[in-house]
Design a protein around this motif. Structure first.
Motif, mmCIF file in Angstrom:
data_model
loop_
_atom_site.group_PDB
_atom_site.id
_atom_site.type_symbol
_atom_site.label_atom_id
_atom_site.label_comp_id
_atom_site.label_asym_id
_atom_site.label_seq_id
_atom_site.Cartn_x
_atom_site.Cartn_y
_atom_site.Cartn_z
ATOM 1 N N MET A 1 0.704 -1.246 -0.025
ATOM 2 C CA MET A 1 -0.082 0.104 -0.078
ATOM 3 C C MET A 1 1.005 1.185 -0.127
ATOM 4 S SD MET A 1 -3.084 0.894 2.628
ATOM 5 C CE MET A 1 -2.081 0.726 3.994
ATOM 6 N N TYR A 2 1.956 1.078 0.950
ATOM 7 C CA TYR A 2 2.877 2.520 0.760
ATOM 8 C C TYR A 2 3.608 2.674 -0.761
ATOM 9 C CZ TYR A 2 2.576 2.581 6.129
ATOM 10 O OH TYR A 2 2.126 2.572 7.329
ATOM 11 N N SER A 3 4.033 1.450 -0.960
ATOM 12 C CA SER A 3 4.709 1.509 -2.460
ATOM 13 C C SER A 3 3.615 1.980 -3.544
ATOM 14 C CB SER A 3 4.749 -0.060 -2.825
ATOM 15 O OG SER A 3 5.456 0.033 -4.000
ATOM 16 N N TYR A 4 2.462 1.705 -3.153
ATOM 17 C CA TYR A 4 1.441 2.344 -4.397
ATOM 18 C C TYR A 4 1.506 3.716 -4.176
ATOM 19 C CZ TYR A 4 -3.049 3.029 -6.961
ATOM 20 O OH TYR A 4 -3.697 3.331 -7.640
ATOM 21 N N HIS B 1 4.411 5.573 -5.753
ATOM 22 C CA HIS B 1 4.394 5.517 -7.058
ATOM 23 C C HIS B 1 3.318 6.544 -7.601
ATOM 24 C CE1 HIS B 1 6.348 1.534 -6.569
ATOM 25 N NE2 HIS B 1 6.920 2.328 -7.365
ATOM 26 N N MET B 2 2.404 6.753 -7.062
ATOM 27 C CA MET B 2 1.052 7.657 -7.387
ATOM 28 C C MET B 2 1.714 9.286 -7.151
ATOM 29 S SD MET B 2 -1.445 6.184 -8.708
ATOM 30 C CE MET B 2 -0.217 5.050 -9.082
ATOM 31 N N ARG B 3 2.636 9.214 -5.959
ATOM 32 C CA ARG B 3 3.404 10.472 -5.842
ATOM 33 C C ARG B 3 4.324 10.789 -7.072
ATOM 34 N NH1 ARG B 3 3.137 15.593 -4.286
ATOM 35 N NH2 ARG B 3 5.177 16.307 -3.540
ATOM 36 N N GLN B 4 5.155 9.599 -7.425
ATOM 37 C CA GLN B 4 5.874 9.786 -8.369
ATOM 38 C C GLN B 4 5.354 10.241 -9.791
ATOM 39 O OE1 GLN B 4 8.178 6.146 -8.557
ATOM 40 N NE2 GLN B 4 9.916 7.118 -7.815
ATOM 41 N N ARG B 5 4.041 9.774 -9.757
ATOM 42 C CA ARG B 5 3.252 10.150 -11.211
ATOM 43 C C ARG B 5 2.434 11.454 -11.141
ATOM 44 N NH1 ARG B 5 3.321 6.103 -14.393
ATOM 45 N NH2 ARG B 5 1.015 6.652 -15.455
ATOM 46 N N LYS B 6 2.683 11.978 -9.943
ATOM 47 C CA LYS B 6 2.096 13.388 -9.528
ATOM 48 C C LYS B 6 0.469 13.114 -9.635
ATOM 49 C CE LYS B 6 5.872 15.847 -11.495
ATOM 50 N NZ LYS B 6 6.787 15.656 -10.583
ATOM 51 N N ILE C 1 11.259 -9.131 5.913
ATOM 52 C CA ILE C 1 11.216 -9.144 4.413
ATOM 53 C C ILE C 1 12.400 -8.914 3.748
ATOM 54 C CG2 ILE C 1 10.071 -7.613 2.808
ATOM 55 C CD1 ILE C 1 7.733 -7.120 4.863
ATOM 56 N N GLU C 2 12.645 -9.381 2.606
ATOM 57 C CA GLU C 2 13.758 -9.152 1.787
ATOM 58 C C GLU C 2 13.145 -7.862 0.667
ATOM 59 O OE1 GLU C 2 16.335 -12.826 1.324
ATOM 60 O OE2 GLU C 2 14.120 -13.464 0.950
ATOM 61 N N PRO C 3 13.512 -6.717 1.111
ATOM 62 C CA PRO C 3 12.826 -5.761 0.167
ATOM 63 C C PRO C 3 13.223 -5.738 -1.365
ATOM 64 C CG PRO C 3 13.869 -4.674 1.779
ATOM 65 C CD PRO C 3 13.983 -6.098 2.208
ATOM 66 N N GLU C 4 14.397 -6.046 -1.380
ATOM 67 C CA GLU C 4 14.808 -6.137 -2.858
ATOM 68 C C GLU C 4 14.393 -7.217 -3.786
ATOM 69 O OE1 GLU C 4 17.170 -8.778 -0.241
ATOM 70 O OE2 GLU C 4 16.762 -6.744 -0.069
ATOM 71 N N LYS C 5 13.781 -8.057 -3.162
ATOM 72 C CA LYS C 5 13.144 -9.340 -4.006
ATOM 73 C C LYS C 5 11.693 -8.713 -4.374
ATOM 74 C CE LYS C 5 15.537 -13.250 -2.244
ATOM 75 N NZ LYS C 5 15.586 -14.507 -1.794
ATOM 76 N N TRP C 6 11.030 -8.053 -3.450
ATOM 77 C CA TRP C 6 9.633 -7.792 -3.449
ATOM 78 C C TRP C 6 9.211 -6.024 -4.040
ATOM 79 C CZ3 TRP C 6 7.195 -12.302 -3.481
ATOM 80 C CH2 TRP C 6 7.573 -13.252 -2.921
ATOM 81 N N ALA D 1 13.543 2.020 -6.386
ATOM 82 C CA ALA D 1 13.243 3.469 -5.841
ATOM 83 C C ALA D 1 12.549 3.342 -4.615
ATOM 84 C CB ALA D 1 12.454 4.228 -7.220
ATOM 85 N N PHE D 2 11.487 2.611 -4.528
ATOM 86 C CA PHE D 2 10.688 2.516 -3.190
ATOM 87 C C PHE D 2 11.347 1.838 -2.031
ATOM 88 C CE2 PHE D 2 7.919 0.041 -0.023
ATOM 89 C CZ PHE D 2 7.229 1.255 0.268
ATOM 90 N N GLN D 3 12.545 1.075 -2.258
ATOM 91 C CA GLN D 3 13.267 0.671 -1.538
ATOM 92 C C GLN D 3 14.101 1.783 -0.818
ATOM 93 O OE1 GLN D 3 15.672 -2.706 -2.541
ATOM 94 N NE2 GLN D 3 16.864 -2.946 -0.431
ATOM 95 N N ASP D 4 14.626 2.441 -1.746
ATOM 96 C CA ASP D 4 15.461 3.420 -1.309
ATOM 97 C C ASP D 4 14.818 4.463 -0.465
ATOM 98 O OD1 ASP D 4 17.906 2.503 -2.545
ATOM 99 O OD2 ASP D 4 17.715 3.715 -4.550
ATOM 100 N N PHE D 5 13.620 5.017 -0.822
ATOM 101 C CA PHE D 5 12.610 5.830 -0.244
ATOM 102 C C PHE D 5 12.630 5.489 1.230
ATOM 103 C CE2 PHE D 5 8.419 6.373 1.232
ATOM 104 C CZ PHE D 5 8.397 7.861 1.213
#
Length: 159
Positions: free
Chosen positions: A90-93, A96-101, A132-137, A141-145
């Protein structure tokens, strides 16, 4: 100096008006095409998000279904782990919606506040860092954020 007859001058002004109108139409149609493209991509992301949402609901109710995605956490397939993934998606979504403005500054500020609070006060940080292994899932960009903007910003010892 050459003097143009009035009829030729009017024809010249009409031609200039038509050309200027075409340029204005072309400019705004290109802008609308870009907006339409973003709208279509956003709709596709919304559809995918609905599917992940439904899948998350199923897995929260039946954690044994997680084994279809990964065998790694079979020993600790608790509803909490499944819900941690669900929250992070949900946070990832939202990210991404923020990235897309798509999200306004005010909406994003609310999401950002909520994310920071849950990483500070809840156990989602432990799941992110230890289970959780975030690099797999999640995408890089989201992981860095999460790592740079949410965790390090809220943890003075990591600065």
């Amino acid at each position: 100096m050459a003097v143009l007859p009035m009829s030729e001058l009017i024809s010249l002004v009409e031609a200039f008006g038509v050309i200027a109108t075409l340029f204005v139409i072309f400019f705004f149609s290109r802008k609308e095409m870009r907006n339409l493209s973003v709208d279509i991509e956003t709709k596709v992301l919304n559809d995918l998000d609905e599917k992940i949402h439904e899948m998350g609901q199923m897995m929260v109710h039946r954690p044994e279904l997680v084994k279809l995605l990964t065998k790694k956490h079979q020993s600790n397939q608790t509803p909490e782990l499944v819900f941690a993934y669900y929250i992070l998606y949900m946070y990832s979504y939202a990210f991404h919606m923020r990235q897309r403005k798509v999200l306004s500054d005010n909406e994003w500020a609310g999401w950002l506040r909520w994310m920071k609070t849950t990483f500070d006060e809840g156990t989602i940080r432990e799941y992110w860092e230890k289970t959780i292994e975030p690099e797999k899932w999640f995408d890089p960009a989201f992981q860095d954020f999460i790592d740079k903007e949410i965790i390090k910003q809220n943890n003075p010892s990591m600065k």
